[in-house]
Design an enzyme around this catalytic site. Sequence first.
Site, mmCIF file in Angstrom:
data_model
loop_
_atom_site.group_PDB
_atom_site.id
_atom_site.type_symbol
_atom_site.label_atom_id
_atom_site.label_comp_id
_atom_site.label_asym_id
_atom_site.label_seq_id
_atom_site.Cartn_x
_atom_site.Cartn_y
_atom_site.Cartn_z
ATOM 1 N NE ARG A 64 0.298 -76.834 -64.970
ATOM 2 C CZ ARG A 64 0.141 -75.655 -64.309
ATOM 3 N NH1 ARG A 64 1.090 -74.867 -64.071
ATOM 4 N NH2 ARG A 64 -1.003 -74.913 -64.775
ATOM 5 C CD GLU A 101 -2.998 -65.765 -63.058
ATOM 6 O OE1 GLU A 101 -2.200 -67.009 -63.063
ATOM 7 O OE2 GLU A 101 -2.580 -64.834 -63.627
#
Length: 180
Positions: A64, A101
């Site tokens: 991204r 994460e």
Amino acid sequence: MTVSTQELLLSRIRDVPDYPKPGVLFKDITPLLADPAAFTALTEELAELCVRHGATKIVGLEARGFILAAPVAVRAGIGFIPVRKAGKLPGATLSQAYELEYGTAEIEVHAEDLAAGDRVMVIDDVLATGGTAEASLELIRRAGAEVAGVAVLMELGFLAGRERLEPALRGAPLEALITL
Ligand SMILES: O=P(O)(O)OC[C@H]1O[C@H](OP(=O)(O)OP(=O)(O)O)[C@H](O)[C@@H]1O
Ligand SMILES: Nc1ncnc2[nH]cnc12
């Protein structure tokens, strides 16, 4: 950045609960990318930060981060350097493993793309735990270059990425257009 630009950007980020794993609130930027006014505003804000902080190279973090960093580099008139997930770059690379994460990963850069004298701005969409950005700063310094800063669209404040990144920044700025 004006409040209305910030509100425009925020309005184009979609929350997706429990993706890619239960308990993760995923911040989806695809609505923002599909809105030319929002994507243009984001590109201009990030390009302005790169120029203000004296960057001579822009590193984008796959995947991204590439989407944001490439138009920013064109807009700012600064070269774009891809930092890719392991195994994707054909030349001699420097590698760095890290945790994020929802898993672990390894990133790489072409060693010849960065050198002493370069001032590098790292661009990504999200700062979550800070593991990806931290690994990218390690790569930049191992390549001999200087860190101009890290600029992200959004910082997930509750994951304390800023605190984790602080030592690796060594005084360089962490710029987040939105903090959630
Ligand atoms: O601060 P962190 O905890 O390291 O997380 C942030 C990183 O996680 C996401 O990338 P991801 O690795 O999911 O890859 P993608 O861009 O290919 O979707 C995001 O684009 C950041 O690069
Ligand atoms: N919650 C999240 N949303 C979007 N991208 C992420 N990268 C790491 N954590 C993320």
